[in-house]
Scaffold this active site. Structure first.
Site, PDB file in Angstrom:
ATOM      1  N   HIS A 143      -4.357  10.051   0.668  1.00  0.00           N
ATOM      2  CA  HIS A 143      -4.392   8.640   0.254  1.00  0.00           C
ATOM      3  C   HIS A 143      -4.521   7.750   1.489  1.00  0.00           C
ATOM      4  O   HIS A 143      -3.974   8.056   2.547  1.00  0.00           O
ATOM      5  CB  HIS A 143      -3.120   8.293  -0.525  1.00  0.00           C
ATOM      6  N   GLY A 172      -4.648  -2.651  -4.467  1.00  0.00           N
ATOM      7  CA  GLY A 172      -3.579  -3.639  -4.578  1.00  0.00           C
ATOM      8  C   GLY A 172      -4.014  -5.072  -4.308  1.00  0.00           C
ATOM      9  O   GLY A 172      -3.186  -5.954  -4.129  1.00  0.00           O
TER      10      GLY A 172
END
Ligand code: 13P
Length: 248
Positions: A96, A172
């Site tokens: 990630h 995000g």
């Protein structure tokens, strides 16, 4: 040639306490008519076993968010792939961008972790994605296909795995690439998988991740070569996560 089986995975990141188990229960209870698609929740490792007890054996698969490459040893604070499997995980997110950037993870380290996941019988979800600077410099395709080449070891051939394209600037932020940009990148990742693994490179789903929400899920999930989604913030609330899954 087998078409990829769609996968929608929720990455809870460093969110979730015992009180969050009800959200996972609501996801499991709310799933229906999935066809051959699969749904997973990747909670903090502290919750994997409790989630297994709460919803194990149901339609929601469980996954980890990272593992160390070694099986065991003097590595304070780290977790092995075997430990995640022992706790009830069947998948693990690796590489990630929050680990590549925040923990200095290189493609070679991610590839070693992928090997560890396979050793433990876990299905890796390998994340790749460019930064905003790299996209603005016209380097996105080269960066991402380079990450695919460097992070996927040869032993993945014939094993079940997924790639998640997550542009760093879309995580995000509420920003997403255009559908055309997603399709361009997913086609490039697919071509790279084909080069690396031949026909076996056709069966891995290529997930999109970054600001997926119920209102944009259907368009993203129906884009060419999008085989599912890796969902962060919107996976924390059952209603939102189920709304995304309905976009399949
Ligand atoms: P958001 O869905 O919160 O943008 O996060 C995406 C992500 O990083 C999933 O791994």
């Amino acid at each position: 040639m087998t078409a990829p089986t769609p996968l929608i995975a929720g990455n809870w990141k460093m969110n979730g306490l015992a009180a969050s188990l009800d959200e996972a229960r609501a996801v499991a209870a709310g799933l229906g008519g999935l066809g051959d698609a699969r749904v997973a929740i990747c909670p903090p490792a502290t919750l994997i076993d409790r989630l297994r007890q709460a919803i194990g054996g149901g339609p929601v698969l469980l996954g980890g968010q990272d593992c160390r490459a070694e099986a065991s040893g003097a590595f304070t604070g780290d977790l092995s792939a075997e430990m995640l499997a022992d706790a009830g995980a069947s998948l693990v997110i690796l590489g990630h961008s929050e680990r590549r950037a925040g923990h200095g993870e290189t493609d070679a380290l991610v590839a070693a972790k992928v090997g560890a996941a396979l050793r433990a019988g876990l299905e890796p979800i390998v994340c790749v994605g460019e930064t905003l600077e790299q996209r603005q410099a016209g380097e996105a395709l080269a960066v991402v296909t380079g990450q695919v080449r460097g992070s996927l070891p040869p032993e993945l051939a014939g094993r079940r795995f997924a790639v998640a394209y997550e542009p760093v600037w879309a995580i995000g932020t509420g920003l997403t690439p255009t559908t055309a940009e997603i399709e361009e990148m997913h086609a490039a990742v697919r071509a790279t998988l084909r080069e690396m693994f031949g026909a076996a490179g056709e069966t891995a789903p290529i997930l999109y991740g970054g600001s997926v929400k119920p209102s944009n899920a259907a368009e993203i999930l129906h884009a060419a070569e999008v085989g599912g989604a890796l969902v962060g913030g919107a996976s924390l609330k059952a209603a939102d996560f189920l709304g995304i899954i309905q976009g399949l």
